[in-house]
Write a protein that holds these residues in place. Structure first.
Motif, PDB file in Angstrom:
ATOM      1  N   VAL A 157     -29.625  24.957 -18.522  1.00  0.00           N
ATOM      2  CA  VAL A 157     -29.452  24.311 -17.218  1.00  0.00           C
ATOM      3  C   VAL A 157     -30.559  24.746 -16.264  1.00  0.00           C
ATOM      4  N   GLN A 211     -33.506  22.497 -14.454  1.00  0.00           N
ATOM      5  CA  GLN A 211     -33.580  22.415 -12.997  1.00  0.00           C
ATOM      6  C   GLN A 211     -34.907  22.947 -12.445  1.00  0.00           C
ATOM      7  N   LEU A 213     -22.411  27.677 -15.027  1.00  0.00           N
ATOM      8  CA  LEU A 213     -21.795  26.544 -15.725  1.00  0.00           C
ATOM      9  C   LEU A 213     -20.620  25.972 -14.939  1.00  0.00           C
ATOM     10  N   LEU A 272     -21.509  23.333 -12.373  1.00  0.00           N
ATOM     11  CA  LEU A 272     -21.945  22.006 -12.807  1.00  0.00           C
ATOM     12  C   LEU A 272     -20.936  20.953 -12.348  1.00  0.00           C
TER      13      LEU A 272
END
Length: 242
Positions: free
Chosen positions: A189, A193, A224, A227
């Protein structure tokens, strides 16, 4: 007891060492009472490296007598485990060595105690103590029965310890895999990003971990959870067979 094919199960329904020790004490009391012809209580203590001793008794008084050995560092169970031989203490004719233990024994309403060791691995020790009523004596035949029972129980306890160790290792491996998966997904992630490498992404997690005094896994899980879809579920499945 029916010796041929006799098998003592200390695994079924036993999730902990204490559960197995409790089953051992209960089974021992029933087994020897059948041969003695009088009610006999039993207790057992299992000691494993890195763990506190686990003590259980077929009756509360039997448990109290056995657990007192750990408090006072005396008694026949420790001696039986150390010498790998049966040790008997009677209420009337004991040597001075056993006097403090004898007083506790008689105070609990028992007249004699017979301790027998279980043969386990070098990092573990276990002993059984059979407790008879006042005026009762463990004959050579009963000592033989108790020794035979302990030999059977040794194999059962070894198996119980091994099974529990395998289960524990499996749980630890699963925890490690889950931790690694959370960290890897969180790094993915961060890489997406920030358009950075895995090493840089992990460095960011580690930096936050140090600043907030949290484990890297905890930081990863927080990433997480933030998200839009929430934290993805971790699944482990065996590979498909061809």
């Amino acid at each position: 007891m029916d010796r041929p094919g006799f098998l003592l199960d200390l695994i079924t329904g036993a999730d902990t060492d204490l559960d197995s020790v409790q089953q051992l004490a209960d089974s021992a009391a029933v087994a020897l009472a059948a041969s003695a012809g009088v009610p006999v209580d039993a207790a057992a203590t299992l000691t494993r490296a890195g763990n506190l001793p686990a003590t259980a008794g077929s009756a509360t008084l039997a448990y109290n007598v056995a657990s007192s050995e750990d408090r006072y560092s005396d008694g026949p169970m420790a001696q039986a485990a150390a010498s790998a031989a049966p040790v008997q203490v009677t209420g009337e004719n004991s040597s001075q060595r056993w006097e403090p233990y004898r007083r506790r024994l008689v105070g609990a309403g028992y007249g004699t105690a017979l301790a027998v060791p279980l043969a386990l691995d070098p990092r573990s020790s276990c002993a059984l103590v059979f407790l008879g009523p006042a005026g009762f004596e463990f004959t050579p035949e009963l000592v033989g029965e108790a020794t035979w029972f302990a030999a059977v129980a040794s194999q059962s306890m070894k198996l119980a310890i091994e099974v529990r160790s395998v289960r524990s290792a499996g749980d630890n491996l699963k925890a490690v895999l889950e931790s690694r998966t959370s960290i890897d997904v969180a790094c993915g992630v961060i890489m997406a990003q920030n358009r950075c490498s895995y090493t840089e992404a992990f460095g960011k997690l580690a930096g936050v971990s140090r600043q907030r005094n949290l484990k890297v896994r905890s930081v990863a899980e927080n990433v997480l959870k933030a998200l839009p879809s929430g934290s993805p579920a971790t699944r482990f499945e065996p590979p498909a067979l061809a």
